[in-house]
Design a protein around this motif. Structure first.
Motif, short mmCIF file in Angstrom:
data_model
loop_
_atom_site.label_atom_id
_atom_site.label_comp_id
_atom_site.label_asym_id
_atom_site.label_seq_id
_atom_site.Cartn_x
_atom_site.Cartn_y
_atom_site.Cartn_z
N SER A 1 -27.79 37.97 -26.79
CA SER A 1 -28.98 38.72 -27.19
C SER A 1 -30.23 37.99 -26.73
CB SER A 1 -29.03 38.89 -28.72
OG SER A 1 -29.06 37.63 -29.35
N ASN A 2 -31.14 38.74 -26.14
CA ASN A 2 -32.42 38.17 -25.70
C ASN A 2 -33.36 38.21 -26.90
OD1 ASN A 2 -33.71 36.88 -23.65
ND2 ASN A 2 -33.92 38.67 -22.34
N ALA A 3 -33.04 37.40 -27.92
CA ALA A 3 -33.76 37.45 -29.19
C ALA A 3 -35.22 37.06 -29.03
CB ALA A 3 -33.08 36.52 -30.20
N GLU A 4 -36.08 37.69 -29.79
CA GLU A 4 -37.50 37.37 -29.74
C GLU A 4 -37.73 35.98 -30.33
OE1 GLU A 4 -41.85 39.04 -31.25
OE2 GLU A 4 -40.00 39.84 -32.08
N ILE A 5 -38.49 35.20 -29.61
CA ILE A 5 -38.84 33.86 -30.09
C ILE A 5 -40.31 33.85 -30.49
CG2 ILE A 5 -39.18 31.46 -29.36
CD1 ILE A 5 -36.63 31.68 -27.75
N LYS A 6 -40.56 33.45 -31.72
CA LYS A 6 -41.93 33.45 -32.24
C LYS A 6 -42.34 32.07 -32.74
CE LYS A 6 -45.59 36.01 -32.98
NZ LYS A 6 -46.30 36.63 -31.86
N ASN A 7 -41.44 31.40 -33.49
CA ASN A 7 -41.75 30.11 -34.09
C ASN A 7 -41.11 28.99 -33.27
OD1 ASN A 7 -43.07 31.34 -36.37
ND2 ASN A 7 -41.01 31.84 -37.14
N VAL A 8 -41.96 28.09 -32.77
CA VAL A 8 -41.50 27.04 -31.86
C VAL A 8 -41.93 25.67 -32.38
CG1 VAL A 8 -41.57 26.15 -29.49
CG2 VAL A 8 -41.72 28.62 -29.90
N MET A 9 -40.98 24.72 -32.34
CA MET A 9 -41.30 23.33 -32.68
C MET A 9 -41.17 22.49 -31.42
SD MET A 9 -39.64 20.81 -35.61
CE MET A 9 -40.33 21.76 -36.99
N VAL A 10 -42.23 21.72 -31.14
CA VAL A 10 -42.26 20.86 -29.96
C VAL A 10 -42.28 19.41 -30.42
CG1 VAL A 10 -43.53 20.21 -27.87
CG2 VAL A 10 -43.53 22.60 -28.63
N LEU A 11 -41.37 18.61 -29.89
CA LEU A 11 -41.31 17.19 -30.23
C LEU A 11 -41.84 16.38 -29.06
CD1 LEU A 11 -40.47 14.88 -32.08
CD2 LEU A 11 -38.16 15.03 -31.14
N GLY A 12 -42.95 15.66 -29.28
CA GLY A 12 -43.52 14.82 -28.23
C GLY A 12 -44.84 15.35 -27.72
N GLY A 13 -45.90 14.55 -27.88
CA GLY A 13 -47.22 14.95 -27.44
C GLY A 13 -47.56 14.46 -26.05
N SER A 14 -46.55 14.42 -25.18
CA SER A 14 -46.75 14.03 -23.78
C SER A 14 -47.57 15.10 -23.07
CB SER A 14 -45.39 13.88 -23.09
OG SER A 14 -44.70 15.12 -23.12
N LYS A 15 -47.82 14.90 -21.77
CA LYS A 15 -48.55 15.91 -21.00
C LYS A 15 -47.80 17.23 -21.00
CE LYS A 15 -50.90 12.72 -17.86
NZ LYS A 15 -50.97 12.20 -16.46
N ILE A 16 -46.47 17.15 -20.94
CA ILE A 16 -45.66 18.37 -20.96
C ILE A 16 -45.75 19.02 -22.34
CG2 ILE A 16 -43.33 19.31 -20.74
CD1 ILE A 16 -42.73 17.08 -18.76
N GLY A 17 -45.66 18.20 -23.39
CA GLY A 17 -45.75 18.72 -24.75
C GLY A 17 -47.10 19.39 -25.00
N TYR A 18 -48.17 18.76 -24.51
CA TYR A 18 -49.51 19.32 -24.65
C TYR A 18 -49.63 20.64 -23.91
CZ TYR A 18 -54.47 19.99 -23.66
OH TYR A 18 -55.72 20.54 -23.51
N LYS A 19 -49.23 20.64 -22.62
CA LYS A 19 -49.36 21.86 -21.81
C LYS A 19 -48.49 22.99 -22.35
CE LYS A 19 -50.61 19.78 -17.34
NZ LYS A 19 -50.99 18.45 -17.83
N THR A 20 -47.29 22.66 -22.79
CA THR A 20 -46.39 23.67 -23.34
C THR A 20 -46.98 24.29 -24.60
OG1 THR A 20 -44.43 22.57 -22.43
CG2 THR A 20 -44.08 24.09 -24.25
N SER A 21 -47.45 23.45 -25.51
CA SER A 21 -48.02 23.93 -26.77
C SER A 21 -49.25 24.79 -26.52
CB SER A 21 -48.38 22.75 -27.67
OG SER A 21 -47.24 21.98 -27.96
N ARG A 22 -50.11 24.32 -25.62
CA ARG A 22 -51.34 25.06 -25.30
C ARG A 22 -51.01 26.44 -24.71
NH1 ARG A 22 -54.30 22.87 -20.23
NH2 ARG A 22 -52.49 23.95 -19.38
N ASP A 23 -50.07 26.46 -23.76
CA ASP A 23 -49.72 27.73 -23.10
C ASP A 23 -49.05 28.70 -24.07
OD1 ASP A 23 -50.74 26.58 -20.84
OD2 ASP A 23 -48.81 26.18 -19.89
N LEU A 24 -48.18 28.18 -24.94
CA LEU A 24 -47.49 29.04 -25.89
C LEU A 24 -48.47 29.67 -26.88
CD1 LEU A 24 -44.25 26.98 -26.65
CD2 LEU A 24 -44.44 29.05 -25.27
N CYS A 25 -49.49 28.91 -27.28
CA CYS A 25 -50.48 29.44 -28.22
C CYS A 25 -51.26 30.61 -27.62
CB CYS A 25 -51.45 28.34 -28.64
SG CYS A 25 -50.78 27.30 -29.93
N THR A 26 -51.53 30.53 -26.32
CA THR A 26 -52.25 31.63 -25.68
C THR A 26 -51.41 32.90 -25.64
OG1 THR A 26 -51.48 31.01 -23.45
CG2 THR A 26 -53.53 30.00 -24.23
N LYS A 27 -50.10 32.77 -25.84
CA LYS A 27 -49.20 33.93 -25.85
C LYS A 27 -48.77 34.29 -27.27
CE LYS A 27 -47.50 32.88 -21.23
NZ LYS A 27 -46.35 32.51 -20.39
#
Length: 449
Positions: free
Chosen positions: A228-254
């Protein structure tokens, strides 16, 4: 090709290793003696100790004769400077690794090409984009888009309940009147061999299968495989690296709900100031009690991108045990990719591999628009632009002299993706997506020259 790689770090060494296997003429430049010594002892390449921004060092590397300079040191300034100098000294093409994504976003406005930099790449941005795509294709463990989704590559592992287990490719295709997907590579469970499937190839339980899908193909695959291509809404990111920052920022815009856990107190406070829509938590993500307190069981996805591969793997396994549907771990060790299926993590991503994939399309012959190496498979996926002079131009696929170890996955024409079978006629201007084993790459390249 004659290629200079500036920077013998993780990305530079990995690129040098992959390119040396293909008998490219590689010169590796770095100021670190130990890194160069290791590369010199393990790879068939030339090494030069020195600063890649030194004109004398570049001349020693015969920069005026090279086809490509790839600057991937840890210093963004060094990479940009090395590319500018190399182009002025006669290098045909240059690629710079950068960390400031503003450079990519404003590439045309600033005029990097005029300065002498043909391409900018950011491994961190590539990793963040990969994570975003995987969350949007939650049923699959691997994904890659061609031409903004006109065709999409997806990978999944076949469960016993999949409707086409035990059937051949031809029999599986007959389950749908109109085909919107085609298998392009199969890895049998417990083996390291990559199979390019044909009509009589049988699907088996545990197979790791890569498909090319056009519009609607993903839904058909989910239906046939029981995923199932289940809807993903709540996301937990571990690590405030550059990737963690960019991922969190991009996900918030969506409009995703994002929690970011960072161990370092100062970094956590800085992230909280910059990411207003993200709930930033200062704590150790390896602490199971902390994860429980932050309601990990209510998360739809868990993404671990700390600087430690083992921490990322173990925390994802904890998340899986708590019922999280989608887990993604950043790993540095390429050998870990072989474990992804057996240990239970949905997807492993690697910055080196993503950067190498992005750069490799400039090494391939023919007009290669995009390229990716398949995770944990010995195969490449290339998107070729068909020219007037291409041997395949104005030919039906069944009449093309295609090697058995390669397959056309689809064709993009006028922005629309098609699953192209034998009676599909290739035309000038088409973008053709091809999956091939290493031994057939040169032969495939000649077809599109």
């Amino acid at each position: 090709m004659k290629i200079i790689i500036a920077g013998a770090g993780e990305v530079g060494f990995h690129l040098a290793k992959l390119l040396s296997y293909e008998s490219q003429e590689i010169t590796l430049i770095d100021i670190n003696k130990e890194s160069l010594s290791y590369a010199d002892n393990h790879l068939d390449i030339k090494v030069i100790k020195g600063d890649a921004t030194s004109i004398s060092i570049l001349k020693e590397a015969n920069v005026n004769q090279i086809d490509l300079l790839i600057a991937v040191t840890a210093s963004e300034t060094t990479n940009i400077t090395a590319c500018v100098l190399a182009k002025q000294l006669g290098a045909k093409r240059t690629i710079a690794r950068i960390s400031n994504t503003e450079f990519i976003q404003n590439k045309d406005e600033v005029g990097f090409t005029e300065l002498g930099i043909d391409e900018l790449i950011s491994p961190e941005s590539l990793a963040a984009a990969e994570i975003n795509l995987l969350l949007n294709k939650s049923a699959f463990n691997d994904s890659y888009e061609f031409e903004e989704g006109a065709l999409t590559m997806v990978g999944l592992t076949l469960a016993k309940t999949a409707s086409f287990v035990g059937k051949t490719v031809k029999e599986a295709a007959e389950l749908f009147n109109e085909i919107h997907f085609v298998p392009i590579a199969i890895q049998r469970f417990g083996t390291q061999f990559t199979i390019i499937p044909r009509g009589d190839t049988e699907f088996k339980e545990g197979d790791n299968v890569v498909f090319i899908t056009s519009e609607g193909g993903g839904e058909e695959l989910c239906k046939m495989t029981g995923k199932s291509n289940a809807e993903i809404k709540n996301v937990m990111v571990l690590g405030g690296s550059k990737i963690g920052y960019k991922t969190s920022r991009d996900l918030c815009t969506k409009n995703f709900n994002v929690k970011l856990i960072e161990k370092d107190k100062d970094i956590a406070f800085d992230l909280a100031d910059e990411l207003e829509k993200v709930l930033v938590i200062n704590g150790d993500g390896r602490n199971v009690d902390l994860l429980d307190e932050e309601s990990i069981a209510d998360m739809d996805a868990f993404i671990s991108v700390t600087g430690n591969s083992e921490t990322n793997i173990m925390s994802c396994l904890v998340a899986k045990s708590k019922g999280v549907k989608k887990t993604i771990a950043l790993v540095e060790n390429m050998d870990y990719f072989e474990l992804s299926q057996s240990i239970g993590i949905d997807t492993l991503i690697n910055k080196k591999l993503l950067a190498a994939n992005n750069i490799f399309r400039y090494i391939r012959k023919g007009e290669v628009v995009a390229m990716t190496k398949l995770n944990n498979m010995n195969a490449e996926l290339l998107e070729f632009k068909v020219k007037q002079t291409s041997k395949i131009n104005n030919k039906y696929i069944k009449d093309a002299d295609f090697p058995r170890s390669a397959i056309i996955g689809g064709v993009i024409r006028d922005g629309k993706g098609y699953i192209a079978l034998g009676d599909f006629k290739i035309q000038k201007g088409d973008n053709v997506v091809v999956c091939c084993l290493p031994r057939s790459i040169k032969r495939v390249e000649k077809i599109f020259l």
